[in-house]
Design a protein around this motif. Structure first.
Motif, mmCIF file in Angstrom:
data_model
loop_
_atom_site.group_PDB
_atom_site.id
_atom_site.type_symbol
_atom_site.label_atom_id
_atom_site.label_comp_id
_atom_site.label_asym_id
_atom_site.label_seq_id
_atom_site.Cartn_x
_atom_site.Cartn_y
_atom_site.Cartn_z
ATOM 1 N N CYS A 50 18.336 -10.101 6.224
ATOM 2 C CA CYS A 50 18.288 -9.079 7.480
ATOM 3 C C CYS A 50 17.206 -9.461 8.426
ATOM 4 O O CYS A 50 16.359 -8.812 8.052
ATOM 5 C CB CYS A 50 19.567 -7.943 7.866
ATOM 6 S SG CYS A 50 19.609 -7.442 8.919
ATOM 7 N N THR A 87 17.620 -8.380 11.911
ATOM 8 C CA THR A 87 17.753 -7.498 13.068
ATOM 9 C C THR A 87 16.307 -6.730 13.021
ATOM 10 O O THR A 87 17.032 -5.892 12.706
ATOM 11 C CB THR A 87 19.181 -7.181 13.370
ATOM 12 O OG1 THR A 87 20.119 -8.989 13.214
ATOM 13 C CG2 THR A 87 19.353 -6.599 14.599
ATOM 14 N N PRO A 112 16.615 -3.302 13.600
ATOM 15 C CA PRO A 112 16.063 -2.038 12.229
ATOM 16 C C PRO A 112 15.906 -2.209 10.962
ATOM 17 O O PRO A 112 14.588 -2.148 10.342
ATOM 18 C CB PRO A 112 17.685 -1.737 12.045
ATOM 19 C CG PRO A 112 18.089 -1.834 13.724
ATOM 20 C CD PRO A 112 18.346 -2.983 13.855
ATOM 21 N N CYS A 113 16.078 -3.575 10.148
ATOM 22 C CA CYS A 113 15.397 -3.895 9.504
ATOM 23 C C CYS A 113 13.651 -4.012 9.693
ATOM 24 O O CYS A 113 13.192 -4.378 8.656
ATOM 25 C CB CYS A 113 16.018 -5.311 9.009
ATOM 26 S SG CYS A 113 17.313 -4.830 8.174
ATOM 27 N N CYS A 116 22.130 -8.590 11.734
ATOM 28 C CA CYS A 116 22.643 -7.391 10.915
ATOM 29 C C CYS A 116 23.806 -7.644 10.197
ATOM 30 O O CYS A 116 25.299 -8.311 10.919
ATOM 31 C CB CYS A 116 23.024 -6.386 12.409
ATOM 32 S SG CYS A 116 23.076 -4.590 11.810
ATOM 33 N N MET A 117 23.651 -7.190 9.127
ATOM 34 C CA MET A 117 25.291 -6.817 8.066
ATOM 35 C C MET A 117 25.282 -5.694 7.827
ATOM 36 O O MET A 117 25.968 -5.362 7.192
ATOM 37 C CB MET A 117 24.435 -7.764 6.744
ATOM 38 C CG MET A 117 24.107 -8.272 6.550
ATOM 39 S SD MET A 117 23.978 -9.629 5.245
ATOM 40 C CE MET A 117 22.161 -9.564 5.105
ATOM 41 N N GLY A 118 25.066 -4.537 9.164
ATOM 42 C CA GLY A 118 25.751 -3.781 8.900
ATOM 43 C C GLY A 118 25.055 -2.700 7.649
ATOM 44 O O GLY A 118 25.710 -1.366 7.606
ATOM 45 N N ALA A 119 24.103 -2.093 7.191
ATOM 46 C CA ALA A 119 23.942 -1.335 6.282
ATOM 47 C C ALA A 119 22.006 -1.244 7.193
ATOM 48 O O ALA A 119 21.705 -0.545 5.935
ATOM 49 C CB ALA A 119 22.861 -2.246 5.198
ATOM 50 N N CYS A 120 21.789 -1.015 7.737
ATOM 51 C CA CYS A 120 20.833 -0.285 8.743
ATOM 52 C C CYS A 120 20.145 0.351 8.399
ATOM 53 O O CYS A 120 19.139 0.691 8.461
ATOM 54 C CB CYS A 120 21.468 -0.366 10.699
ATOM 55 S SG CYS A 120 22.783 -1.544 11.292
ATOM 56 N N MET A 153 17.472 -4.712 4.216
ATOM 57 C CA MET A 153 18.071 -5.291 3.817
ATOM 58 C C MET A 153 18.245 -6.357 3.037
ATOM 59 O O MET A 153 18.166 -7.487 4.684
ATOM 60 C CB MET A 153 19.322 -4.028 3.114
ATOM 61 C CG MET A 153 20.050 -5.088 4.478
ATOM 62 S SD MET A 153 20.776 -6.167 4.356
ATOM 63 C CE MET A 153 22.534 -5.567 3.525
HETATM 64 S S1 FES Z 1 19.678 -4.332 11.675
HETATM 65 FE FE1 FES Z 1 19.869 -5.294 9.145
HETATM 66 S S2 FES Z 1 21.423 -4.679 8.322
HETATM 67 FE FE2 FES Z 1 21.673 -4.149 10.214
#
Ligand code: FES
Length: 359
Positions: free
Chosen positions: A99, A101, A103-104, A140-144, A149
């Protein structure tokens, strides 16, 4: 979004066929839709292709189109629109989706990407020399909350460091991906605060009834001592771990640390983090039952850490908590961890017979 095209002709297979099991599954799936709406099964069928082959080839697109009686171009449109579909061959052991995006990225995704470049291939969507591993960057895979991750197959691996990702990739490369615990890799419980839980701190009394099979006398004699290692709020089931020190009667076999309980061994591979190799080592050390693991004392854990040379893994993977739940049954595991226990054949069949009442 980048242009998504089918792979070069050089790597396209001449034909595609579902396995017998998947063909039967596809037939049932198509039948779920009302007459005349069978084309709605296009995404599930393409996902099944990908689960079987790792990627979507032109031959597979043509096959799905003929199964659903729809023009090939319509299936091609679906396959090229959704980025979840891989259009190039991927690693046979793992395709790693990093990921990238915000946050990651803020929490270290670039370092994870560097690990993939170093260990797999400089470029995404390219396999390593052996064809076993590949990687790509995804959104993003929803585990931010557990960033950074990656996803491998249908599982996610969260709260990663570059070092931990390297370990995970090595495990997949060795063909031991099933032994890697999924979810957070830093010991946190799901998405609880990383500094520790701040709410719901009272642990409700959970009644664990002893399974029908009895533990040997030597293990029972150790129960009090071993109970110190059991998870808070749980009751040790059936007896202790049967370690040599203080045991009155039986002695561990040569080279073992624990008195091996009588009776059929449990499938210890159902404990997330335990693979076939580790199970073999545990059995050799006299550990064969979930009840034993659930009752490990701190002293037992330290002895095993030394014997197996993996400091901290028993705590990090929550073996005691997992084993306490598995000793009751898969339903209890699901209640405690919110996901199904690993299923391994044929031993899992035996354990699947247990119910939440311990029968
Ligand atoms: S930004 Fe990586 S899982 Fe949402």
């Amino acid at each position: 979004m980048s242009v998504r095209r089918l792979a070069d002709d050089a790597v396209q297979p001449k034909s595609f066929a579902f396995s017998r099991e998947n063909a039967a599954w596809a037939k049932k799936r198509i039948a779920l839709y009302p007459k005349g709406r069978q084309q709605s099964a296009v995404i599930p069928l393409l996902m099944r292709v990908q689960d079987q082959e790792g990627w979507i080839s032109r031959a597979a697109i043509e096959k799905v189109a003929s199964m659903l009686d729809m023009p090939t171009i319509r299936v091609l449109e679906v396959a090229t629109f959704y980025t979840q579909f891989q259009l190039q061959p991927v690693g046979t052991r793992a395709h790693v989706q990093v990921c990238g995006t915000t946050p990651c990225m803020l929490r270290g995704a670039e370092e994870l990407r560097a690990v993939c470049k170093k260990k797999i291939h400089e470029q995404p969507h390219q396999t390593n020399a052996d064809g076993t591993m590949s990687w790509e960057e995804v959104e993003c895979m929803g585990a931010c909350v557990n960033a950074p991750m990656v996803a491998i197959g249908h599982d996610t691996y969260e709260d990663l460091t570059p070092e931990r990702l390297e370990e995970i990739l090595d495990a997949f490369e060795r063909g031991e991906g099933d032994s890697v615990p999924t979810g957070p890799q830093n010991g946190r419980n799901h998405s609880a605060p990383v500094t520790g839980q701040t709410t719901l701190l009272e642990v409700p009394e959970r009644k664990l009834e002893a399974p029908a099979r009895s533990m040997p006398a030597a293990s029972a004699a150790k129960a009090g001592n071993a109970a110190k290692g059991a998870r808070p709020g749980s009751k040790v089931i059936g007896g202790g771990t049967g370690r040599k020190s203080g045991a009155a009667a039986a002695k561990p076999e040569a080279g073992a640390l624990f008195v091996r309980p009588e009776g059929e061994p449990d499938d210890l591979k159902m404990i997330s983090g335990v693979g076939p190799v580790l199970e073999g080592k545990l059995n050799a050390l006299g550990v064969t039952r979930f009840e034993q693991v659930a009752a490990f004392s701190r002293e037992d854990i330290e002895a095993l850490d030394d014997a197996l040379s993996f400091k901290g893994r028993i705590d990090r993977d929550e073996w005691l908590k997992q084993a306490a739940a598995l000793a009751i049954g898969p339903d209890e595991y699901f209640k405690v961890f919110g996901k199904k226990a690993k299923v391994n054949k044929p031993a899992a069949k035996k354990n699947a017979g247990r119910t939440s009442s311990g029968e």
